[in-house]
Design a protein around this motif. Sequence first.
Motif, mmCIF file in Angstrom:
data_model
loop_
_atom_site.group_PDB
_atom_site.id
_atom_site.type_symbol
_atom_site.label_atom_id
_atom_site.label_comp_id
_atom_site.label_asym_id
_atom_site.label_seq_id
_atom_site.Cartn_x
_atom_site.Cartn_y
_atom_site.Cartn_z
ATOM 1 N N UNK A 229 4.660 -2.227 -4.434
ATOM 2 C CA UNK A 229 4.683 -1.553 -5.735
ATOM 3 C C UNK A 229 4.127 -2.543 -6.748
ATOM 4 N N UNK A 230 2.943 -2.260 -7.278
ATOM 5 C CA UNK A 230 2.179 -3.216 -8.076
ATOM 6 C C UNK A 230 2.232 -2.854 -9.557
ATOM 7 N N UNK A 231 2.445 -3.857 -10.407
ATOM 8 C CA UNK A 231 2.488 -3.647 -11.859
ATOM 9 C C UNK A 231 1.065 -3.487 -12.379
ATOM 10 N N UNK A 232 0.720 -2.253 -12.712
ATOM 11 C CA UNK A 232 -0.617 -1.917 -13.194
ATOM 12 C C UNK A 232 -0.497 -1.149 -14.506
ATOM 13 N N UNK A 233 -1.097 -1.678 -15.579
ATOM 14 C CA UNK A 233 -1.143 -1.000 -16.873
ATOM 15 C C UNK A 233 0.232 -0.525 -17.323
ATOM 16 N N UNK A 234 1.235 -1.383 -17.169
ATOM 17 C CA UNK A 234 2.545 -1.109 -17.738
ATOM 18 C C UNK A 234 3.549 -0.428 -16.838
ATOM 19 N N UNK A 235 3.162 -0.079 -15.621
ATOM 20 C CA UNK A 235 4.110 0.572 -14.714
ATOM 21 C C UNK A 235 3.808 0.156 -13.278
ATOM 22 N N UNK A 236 4.738 0.478 -12.387
ATOM 23 C CA UNK A 236 4.574 0.099 -10.985
ATOM 24 C C UNK A 236 3.989 1.266 -10.187
ATOM 25 N N UNK A 237 2.968 0.949 -9.401
ATOM 26 C CA UNK A 237 2.299 1.950 -8.579
ATOM 27 C C UNK A 237 2.111 1.410 -7.160
ATOM 28 N N UNK A 238 2.115 2.288 -6.198
ATOM 29 C CA UNK A 238 1.879 1.866 -4.824
ATOM 30 C C UNK A 238 0.381 1.820 -4.588
ATOM 31 N N UNK A 239 -0.168 0.627 -4.705
ATOM 32 C CA UNK A 239 -1.593 0.402 -4.476
ATOM 33 C C UNK A 239 -1.753 -0.901 -3.691
ATOM 34 N N UNK A 240 -2.938 -1.079 -3.146
ATOM 35 C CA UNK A 240 -3.278 -2.324 -2.472
ATOM 36 C C UNK A 240 -4.175 -3.155 -3.387
ATOM 37 N N UNK A 241 -4.039 -4.474 -3.280
ATOM 38 C CA UNK A 241 -4.767 -5.378 -4.169
ATOM 39 C C UNK A 241 -5.592 -6.357 -3.340
ATOM 40 N N UNK A 242 -6.870 -6.470 -3.682
ATOM 41 C CA UNK A 242 -7.754 -7.406 -2.982
ATOM 42 C C UNK A 242 -8.218 -8.517 -3.904
ATOM 43 N N UNK A 243 -8.234 -9.742 -3.392
ATOM 44 C CA UNK A 243 -8.662 -10.916 -4.153
ATOM 45 C C UNK A 243 -9.837 -11.578 -3.437
#
Length: 478
Positions: A10-24
Motif C-alpha cells: 500500500x503506497x503513499x501516492x498523492x496524499x493517500x495509500x493505494x495498492x500499486x507497484x513501484x519501480x526504481x
Amino acid sequence: MLDLAIINGLVFIEGSFRKVDVGIQDGKFAMIAQPGALPESAKTIDAAGKYVLPGGIDTHVHYRDPGHWERETFEAGTRAAAAGGCTTFFEHPISMPPQWNSEILRNRIDLCKGRECAANDRHEKGSCVDFCFFGAAGGEHPEAIEPLSHEGIVAYKTFLHAAPEGRDAEFVGLTSANNDQLYRVLEEVKKTGLPVAAHAEDNELVTGFIQRIRQQGRQGENLAHCESRPPIVEIEAISKMLKFAKDVDCPIELVHVSACGAMELAKQAKLAGQKVLVETCPHYLLLDESYVERLGAYAKCNPALRKREEVDKLWDYVKDGTVDFIGSDHSPFLVSEKEKLDKNGEKDIFLSPSGFPGIDLRLPLMITEGRKRGVSLERIVELCSVNPAKCFNIFPQKGVIAAGSDGDLVIVDLDKKVICRAEDSYSQAKGISKVYEGWELDCAIDCTVVRGRVVFQDGIVDESASGWGEFVRPALNK
C-alpha cells in the motif's frame, strides 16, 4: 530492466495509500504501475500487507562530528537513521566548530561523504543516508551569514543567548547574545530568502531560576531542571522571535516547541500571514516531567519536559495543522557526561548536558502514538516526510513517491509489535537511551531505501552503504 521493484504494498501516492507497484531505476522513481504491470527488475521486494512511505526526513539532528566524534560520528549515527526509516537528515550547527562559514561547512560535508578533510584526523566512511545542513547565524560574524547561503544550506540556526559556560567552541558564530545582535541576524538572513531557526528559551529567566535553585541547595533534585525552564521561558522567547521577525519580514522556524502557550502564539502568527514554520518532537508529545523525576539527566532536554496536561494538549496543535513537521532533536552524549558530578562528588542536575538520541525511533513512535490519538497515518507521513521537503525547498526531489523523484522510501509493517531496547540501537550513544526502554511499538521498520539502494532490511543495516549519502541542496540554491 528496473534496478529495484517494490510490489504488492500500500503506497503513499498523492496524499493517500493505494495498492500499486513501484519501480526504481538509476536512483529515481521510474514507474508507478498497477500490481503486476512492472517490467523485470534486478531486485524485487514483496511488500504485501505493508505500507510504503516516502523516505523519512528528520529536520533536527546533532551528530557532533568532528569536534565530539566520541559522542557520535556520521557513520554510526546515520546507521541509526536508516534503521528508523530516515533517508534524509538535517544537521544543525552545534559542533566544534559550528558551520558559520564555507570552510567549516565543506569540512563537515566531506565528513558525511567519508572523504578526508582538514577537520578530520581519522578516516570515517561517512553517511549511509542523504543529508542537508543548517548554517550557523550569530552576532559575532554577521558578515558571513549571507555568503553561506550560496553553499547549499536549507536554513540557519541561532541561539538567543551567549555561549554556555565552558562550551564557547561549540557556539562560535551561533549566538544572538542580545536583541541588537538578533535583529542584525534577522536582517542578514532576510537577504537570503531562507528561514532562520531559533532555540527559543529566555536566557535571563533560565539563569535567574537556576541561580535561585542553587541558592536553595536543590540542584541535586532531578525536577529542578524542569523548574528552571517552565513554559514562560519558551513563551517569552518565542514571543520576541515572532515580533522581531515580523518587523524585519524574515521567515523563521520555531524548533522543538514544547509549551502550548508558545504553540498558540505561533498559530496566531501563522493565521495572520506571518512566515513561520513550527516543529515539535516525539518526546514533547509522549513524555512528561515524571521521566525527569525518575531518570534524571537521561531525560533532561531543552526545553524541559512538561506536565502531562501540557503534553496531551500539544496534540491539538498537531491535529489542527499548526505543527508543520516532527524532528527528533537527536542529541548523543556519553554516559560519563550524563552522570557528571560537581567538584565535591555531589549530584548537580545542571552540570549534565541536555538531550538524548531519537532518530531511530521518531517515525515508529509517531505512528504508534498517532494511532492511539486518532491521527491518521497520512498525517504522520505529512509531518515526517512530505512537509519537511516542502518547507525547506527540497520537494519534489525528496518527500514524495513520484516519477523523477529520488528513490527514497520506507516499508512499514503495522501488524508487527516491537519492544524498544537500547541494546538494539545502532546509535553510538545508545548507552544514554533510557526514556523509551521497554516501550511497545505498534509497527516495525521493515526496509529503508535511499536513492534505490536498500540500506536497511529485516533489522540489519548494510554497513557497506556508508558513504552512499549525498548532500542535498534546496531548489533555490541549485
